[in-house]
Motif scaffolding. Structure first.
Motif, short mmCIF file in Angstrom:
data_model
loop_
_atom_site.label_atom_id
_atom_site.label_comp_id
_atom_site.label_asym_id
_atom_site.label_seq_id
_atom_site.Cartn_x
_atom_site.Cartn_y
_atom_site.Cartn_z
N MET A 197 64.30 74.27 1.08
CA MET A 197 64.45 73.04 1.98
C MET A 197 65.80 72.40 1.91
O MET A 197 67.11 72.32 2.36
CB MET A 197 63.38 71.86 2.16
N GLU A 198 66.16 71.84 0.23
CA GLU A 198 67.22 71.12 1.02
C GLU A 198 68.21 71.88 0.04
O GLU A 198 69.65 71.78 0.48
CB GLU A 198 67.31 70.36 -1.20
N ASP A 199 67.89 73.04 -0.24
CA ASP A 199 69.23 74.30 -0.82
C ASP A 199 69.57 74.62 1.24
O ASP A 199 70.95 74.82 1.00
CB ASP A 199 68.73 75.64 -0.83
N LEU A 200 69.24 75.15 2.30
CA LEU A 200 69.46 75.26 3.43
C LEU A 200 70.45 74.01 3.85
O LEU A 200 71.66 73.73 4.89
CB LEU A 200 68.49 74.84 4.51
N GLU A 201 69.54 72.09 3.66
CA GLU A 201 70.72 71.08 3.86
C GLU A 201 71.79 71.15 2.87
O GLU A 201 72.89 70.89 3.87
CB GLU A 201 70.05 69.49 3.65
N LEU A 202 72.07 71.62 2.13
CA LEU A 202 72.90 71.61 1.22
C LEU A 202 74.14 72.62 1.31
O LEU A 202 75.04 72.50 1.98
CB LEU A 202 72.89 71.88 -0.23
N ILE A 203 74.00 74.19 2.01
CA ILE A 203 74.38 74.42 2.75
C ILE A 203 74.74 74.21 3.76
O ILE A 203 76.78 74.12 4.17
CB ILE A 203 74.00 76.11 2.61
N ALA A 204 73.86 73.74 4.81
CA ALA A 204 74.57 73.42 6.08
C ALA A 204 76.11 72.02 6.03
O ALA A 204 76.46 72.15 6.09
CB ALA A 204 74.04 72.67 6.89
N GLY A 205 75.22 71.04 5.18
CA GLY A 205 76.57 69.70 4.92
C GLY A 205 77.42 70.52 4.13
O GLY A 205 78.96 70.05 5.05
N LEU A 226 72.94 81.46 3.42
CA LEU A 226 71.87 81.32 3.12
C LEU A 226 71.50 82.81 3.57
O LEU A 226 69.86 82.55 3.06
CB LEU A 226 71.86 81.27 5.55
N ARG A 227 71.94 83.92 3.09
CA ARG A 227 71.79 85.14 3.45
C ARG A 227 70.70 85.46 1.37
O ARG A 227 69.85 86.22 2.20
CB ARG A 227 72.44 86.05 3.61
N LYS A 228 71.80 84.53 0.44
CA LYS A 228 71.75 85.18 -0.49
C LYS A 228 70.00 83.94 -0.55
O LYS A 228 69.99 84.55 -2.03
CB LYS A 228 73.21 84.06 -1.44
N LEU A 229 69.67 82.83 -0.56
CA LEU A 229 68.10 81.98 -0.39
C LEU A 229 67.60 82.90 -0.50
O LEU A 229 67.12 84.13 0.25
CB LEU A 229 68.42 81.10 0.37
N LEU A 285 63.54 79.66 8.53
CA LEU A 285 64.32 78.81 8.25
C LEU A 285 65.41 79.35 8.95
O LEU A 285 66.80 78.27 8.91
CB LEU A 285 63.42 78.05 7.03
N ILE A 286 65.99 80.30 7.82
CA ILE A 286 67.23 80.70 7.72
C ILE A 286 67.83 80.81 9.52
O ILE A 286 69.13 80.94 9.45
CB ILE A 286 67.14 81.80 7.29
N LYS A 287 66.75 81.08 10.25
CA LYS A 287 67.62 81.67 11.17
C LYS A 287 67.90 80.14 11.61
O LYS A 287 68.72 80.17 12.19
CB LYS A 287 66.61 82.51 12.40
#
Length: 184
Positions: free
Chosen positions: A1-9, A141-144, A151-153
């Motif tokens: 989850m943190e990775d998703l927020e980090l990428i968006a940020g 995102l796709r690399k995660l 969640l990725i979508k």
């Protein structure tokens, strides 16, 4: 989850930077009025080092059609005048021994159209930067690994919404700048 927020940020930060760059570029495109931002990027050869104009002189706008540059050191008058001529800003500086005066001529219809084209080109370049930021975010995102497809979508949809928002902000800024340029 943190990775998703980090990428968006990070994606949002890149888009913010692109919009700031557009704003800075628009400030340099004159709209018929004198402004200190017109000469803010002029670099003066001062004691052998390229120095920003505002670090060697006081730059003022006494009226809507004049920029006055008063150097703190009178020996800088020549280098300042040379730097302005070499900067290709289209000004013919006049030196009265105390300061340099730049008369900002009123814009012709043809020049207004050129400036509007320049603003449009800057906007398009900014949109490309915004889209590149989106593309990078999507790749990251796709690399995660170990994150559900849903969640990725969802995050991809958020990044796309962000992209659409920033592209619209670019278009809105262009409309305002074009109106300012074309106003006589």
């Amino acid at each position: 989850m943190e990775d998703l927020e980090l990428i968006a940020g990070m994606t949002k930060q890149e888009m913010d930077a692109a919009l700031k760059h557009l704003d800075h570029a628009f400030q340099k495109i004159r709209a018929g009025r004198a402004s200190t931002t017109m000469v803010q990027d002029v670099m003066v050869e001062y004691y052998g080092a390229p120095t920003p104009l505002n670090q060697v002189a006081n730059v003022m706008v006494p009226d809507a059609m004049t920029i006055s540059i008063q150097p703190w050191d009178k020996t800088a008058l020549g280098p300042i005048q040379k730097a302005i001529v070499n900067s290709n800003l289209g000004f013919a500086p006049s030196n009265n021994g105390e300061n340099i005066i730049l008369n900002v001529p009123p814009l012709t219809e043809e020049r207004r159209r050129e400036l509007a084209k320049q603003a449009k080109a800057e906007t398009e370049a900014t949109k490309v930067t915004v889209r590149n930021a989106r593309q990078e975010g999507m790749k990251d995102l796709r690399k995660l690994e170990g994150v559900s497809e849903d969640l990725i979508k969802n995050e991809e949809a958020k990044i796309q919404e962000l992209t659409d928002k920033y592209v619209k902000m670019c278009d809105d800024a262009l409309k305002v700048k074009e109106a300012e340029i074309m106003k006589i």
